[in-house]
Design a protein around this motif. Sequence first.
Motif, short mmCIF file in Angstrom:
data_model
loop_
_atom_site.label_atom_id
_atom_site.label_comp_id
_atom_site.label_asym_id
_atom_site.label_seq_id
_atom_site.Cartn_x
_atom_site.Cartn_y
_atom_site.Cartn_z
N ARG A 124 15.98 6.18 -9.67
CA ARG A 124 17.21 5.31 -9.87
C ARG A 124 18.49 6.26 -9.70
NH1 ARG A 124 17.99 1.17 -13.09
NH2 ARG A 124 15.95 1.20 -13.99
N TYR A 125 19.48 5.50 -8.53
CA TYR A 125 20.38 6.23 -8.02
C TYR A 125 21.56 5.95 -8.75
CZ TYR A 125 17.16 7.87 -4.48
OH TYR A 125 16.20 8.32 -3.98
N THR A 126 21.69 4.54 -9.20
CA THR A 126 22.81 4.15 -9.99
C THR A 126 22.26 3.22 -11.18
OG1 THR A 126 23.32 1.87 -8.73
CG2 THR A 126 24.23 4.10 -7.78
N GLU A 127 23.19 2.51 -11.75
CA GLU A 127 22.80 1.74 -13.03
C GLU A 127 22.25 0.40 -12.17
OE1 GLU A 127 27.09 1.09 -12.31
OE2 GLU A 127 25.86 2.88 -12.75
N LEU A 128 22.46 0.18 -10.98
CA LEU A 128 22.19 -1.26 -10.21
C LEU A 128 20.73 -0.77 -9.55
CD1 LEU A 128 25.67 -2.11 -8.97
CD2 LEU A 128 24.44 -3.10 -11.13
N THR A 129 20.48 0.41 -9.24
CA THR A 129 18.97 0.52 -8.76
C THR A 129 18.02 -0.36 -9.52
OG1 THR A 129 19.88 2.86 -7.97
CG2 THR A 129 17.63 2.35 -7.74
N GLU A 130 17.25 -0.85 -8.82
CA GLU A 130 16.00 -1.48 -9.27
C GLU A 130 14.81 -0.58 -9.28
OE1 GLU A 130 14.09 -3.69 -11.42
OE2 GLU A 130 15.78 -4.75 -11.00
N VAL A 131 14.00 -0.57 -10.04
CA VAL A 131 12.90 0.42 -10.10
C VAL A 131 11.52 -0.42 -10.44
CG1 VAL A 131 14.29 2.52 -10.57
CG2 VAL A 131 13.57 1.11 -12.63
N ASP A 132 11.50 -1.73 -10.88
CA ASP A 132 10.48 -2.27 -11.21
C ASP A 132 9.86 -2.92 -9.84
OD1 ASP A 132 9.49 -5.39 -11.55
OD2 ASP A 132 9.16 -4.26 -13.53
N GLU A 133 8.61 -2.52 -9.47
CA GLU A 133 7.96 -2.80 -8.32
C GLU A 133 7.98 -4.37 -8.08
OE1 GLU A 133 3.55 -1.77 -6.44
OE2 GLU A 133 4.27 -0.74 -8.10
N GLY A 134 7.60 -5.10 -9.02
CA GLY A 134 7.67 -6.65 -8.82
C GLY A 134 8.97 -7.07 -8.36
N VAL A 135 10.06 -6.79 -8.95
CA VAL A 135 11.37 -7.24 -8.68
C VAL A 135 11.92 -6.68 -7.32
CG1 VAL A 135 13.90 -7.10 -9.32
CG2 VAL A 135 12.13 -7.26 -10.99
N ILE A 136 11.43 -5.45 -6.93
CA ILE A 136 11.81 -4.76 -5.62
C ILE A 136 10.90 -5.71 -4.55
CG2 ILE A 136 11.16 -2.61 -4.17
CD1 ILE A 136 11.53 -1.04 -6.63
N GLU A 137 9.75 -6.06 -4.71
CA GLU A 137 8.61 -7.01 -3.86
C GLU A 137 9.59 -8.30 -3.74
OE1 GLU A 137 6.42 -7.41 -1.06
OE2 GLU A 137 6.36 -5.08 -2.41
N GLN A 138 10.07 -8.70 -4.89
CA GLN A 138 10.80 -10.05 -4.65
C GLN A 138 12.06 -10.01 -3.93
OE1 GLN A 138 11.67 -11.08 -8.67
NE2 GLN A 138 9.82 -12.00 -9.19
N ARG A 139 12.85 -8.98 -4.07
CA ARG A 139 13.98 -8.59 -3.13
C ARG A 139 13.66 -8.36 -1.72
NH1 ARG A 139 18.14 -4.66 -6.52
NH2 ARG A 139 18.40 -6.25 -7.98
N PHE A 140 12.38 -7.61 -1.13
CA PHE A 140 11.91 -7.63 0.13
C PHE A 140 11.79 -9.20 0.56
CE2 PHE A 140 10.16 -3.15 -0.78
CZ PHE A 140 11.23 -2.52 -0.24
N ASP A 141 11.08 -9.98 -0.23
CA ASP A 141 10.79 -11.45 0.10
C ASP A 141 12.10 -12.20 0.52
OD1 ASP A 141 7.88 -10.96 -0.28
OD2 ASP A 141 7.82 -11.87 -2.06
N GLU A 142 12.87 -12.00 -0.35
CA GLU A 142 14.09 -12.75 -0.23
C GLU A 142 14.86 -12.43 1.15
OE1 GLU A 142 18.34 -11.98 -2.34
OE2 GLU A 142 16.98 -13.11 -3.69
N THR A 143 14.73 -10.92 1.20
CA THR A 143 15.53 -10.31 2.49
C THR A 143 14.76 -10.91 3.91
OG1 THR A 143 16.26 -8.49 1.29
CG2 THR A 143 16.08 -8.38 3.87
N TYR A 144 13.49 -11.03 3.67
CA TYR A 144 12.71 -11.50 4.72
C TYR A 144 13.00 -13.06 5.08
CZ TYR A 144 8.70 -12.75 7.87
OH TYR A 144 7.80 -13.21 8.83
N ARG A 145 12.95 -13.70 4.16
CA ARG A 145 13.40 -15.27 4.23
C ARG A 145 14.71 -15.66 4.72
NH1 ARG A 145 11.31 -15.57 -0.84
NH2 ARG A 145 13.41 -15.74 -2.07
N ASN B 176 0.63 -1.24 0.06
CA ASN B 176 0.06 0.18 0.01
C ASN B 176 0.78 1.27 -0.15
OD1 ASN B 176 -2.54 -1.19 -0.12
ND2 ASN B 176 -2.67 -1.44 2.09
N MET B 177 2.03 1.12 0.65
CA MET B 177 3.02 2.42 0.67
C MET B 177 3.57 2.83 -0.88
SD MET B 177 5.03 1.64 3.97
CE MET B 177 5.90 3.09 4.04
N PHE B 178 3.89 1.61 -1.33
CA PHE B 178 4.63 1.82 -2.66
C PHE B 178 3.79 1.70 -3.76
CE2 PHE B 178 7.99 -0.50 -0.16
CZ PHE B 178 8.62 0.67 0.10
N ALA B 179 2.40 0.89 -3.90
CA ALA B 179 1.60 0.75 -5.14
C ALA B 179 1.82 1.97 -6.02
CB ALA B 179 0.39 0.36 -4.70
N GLY B 180 1.86 2.00 -7.14
CA GLY B 180 1.93 3.10 -8.06
C GLY B 180 2.89 4.25 -7.96
#
Length: 167
Positions: free
Chosen positions: A74-95, A65-69
């Motif tokens: 992008r801060y560097t060429e490695l900054t992820e800006v795709d919402e789906g990929v960002i959410e996957q990284r959150f899930d990985e971090t949580y695990r 709800n905070m991030f939707a839409g």
Amino acid sequence: DLARATGRTATFTMPDGLYVRCIAAVDGTAGPVRSHPLVGDLYPAHTGATSRAYFAFLDPLERRNMFAGRPFARYTELTEVDEGVIEQRFDETYRDGWAYSEGEYDQRTRAVAAPVLIGARPVGSISIVEPKRFVADDDVRDHVPALLEAAQTLADRLASRRRPTQS
């Protein structure tokens, strides 16, 4: 203690809207990570280990709800800006229980970070940060056990709980 034990800069951040704000930092033996003090710096929610370690432990619906839409900078060429990929990284971090980043927010640094949890609720994150040019006999990820212990110790202190002493 964490900065002294690892030789790297240790930081503690707390939430500030869609960011985390550094409220404490101790330079490691390698010296400062940046030319200015870290205390007061804001780190965006969507990139970097320091932010990811906090935001990954929020309730997923609250986080979405905070991030939707919202657009993501992008801060560097490695900054992820795709919402789906960002959410996957959150899930990985949580695990995993901790996060790693290299050059996502600041091209010159890498970091490991862990949430500081009181109960199941994150109240901030603790990080070990180093310049990418830092040369050491170990990898910053080798210090994850010490990082997790420091996060638990800090959580206990914030919650006014004493950890049992070991005999």
